[in-house]
Enzyme design. Structure first.
Site, PDB file in Angstrom:
ATOM      1  N   GLU A  33       0.823  -1.221   0.000  1.00 17.30           N
ATOM      2  CA  GLU A  33       0.000   0.000   0.000  1.00 17.30           C
ATOM      3  C   GLU A  33       0.850   1.261   0.000  1.00 17.30           C
ATOM      4  OE1 GLU A  33      -3.019   0.233   3.055  1.00 17.30           O
ATOM      5  OE2 GLU A  33      -3.417  -1.904   2.888  1.00 17.30           O
ATOM      6  N   ASP A  34       1.973   1.229   0.706  1.00 19.50           N
ATOM      7  CA  ASP A  34       2.732   2.457   0.961  1.00 19.50           C
ATOM      8  C   ASP A  34       4.003   2.622   0.138  1.00 19.50           C
ATOM      9  OD1 ASP A  34       0.763   2.939   2.823  1.00 19.50           O
ATOM     10  OD2 ASP A  34       1.987   2.426   4.554  1.00 19.50           O
TER      11      ASP A  34
END
Length: 150
Positions: A33-34
């Site tokens: 996600e990051d």
């Protein structure tokens, strides 16, 4: 402590989890996600078991935020035991963080709404680790959210 290692620390110290795949997945749980990291890279470097857990706990960032939050509530009870452990520890870490400091730009209402949403997610994760669940119940009670989790 950074959220990546913080979640793993909660799993090992409080949850008494020793499963290396779960611990590695906890460290990597927000990586896709990051960052630009892919599931394929996690599979190559850490193995398919770790990748499957990470994939289960990763939100689809192509979806709107409210839909992602709704999906977390709807899918929590259908996760694997290992993914539920990571989710529980992640929620515990995040809620403790919110108890100690309100993020810049967050209103009291937004914090309260986050706690209500987190309780809904945790409801679907019940029954996998009594120690972590007890800590979550304490936080919800401190916030006045005794919402029949037990």
């Amino acid at each position: 402590m950074h959220v990546f290692t913080g979640v793993a620390h909660i799993l090992t110290s409080e949850g008494k989890i020793t499963d290396l795949d779960v611990i590695q997945a906890a460290i990597l749980h927000d990586t896709v996600e990051d960052t630009e990291t892919t599931f394929e890279e996690i599979d190559e470097l850490f193995g398919s078991a770790v990748m499957r857990i990470v994939k289960e706990v990763t939100d689809d960032k192509s979806l709107p935020k409210m839909e992602r939050k709704h999906l977390q509530v709807q899918t929590a009870s259908h996760k694997s035991h290992e993914a539920k452990l990571v989710k529980l520890a992640d929620k515990l870490y995040n809620l403790r963080d919110l108890c100690s400091a309100t993020p810049v730009g967050w209103s009291e209402e937004r914090v309260h709404d986050y706690f209500i949403w987190a309780e809904q997610v945790v409801r679907g994760l019940r029954g996998v680790n009594e120690r972590m669940e007890e800590e979550l119940y304490k936080i919800f009670q401190q916030k006045g959210l005794d919402l029949n989790l037990r």
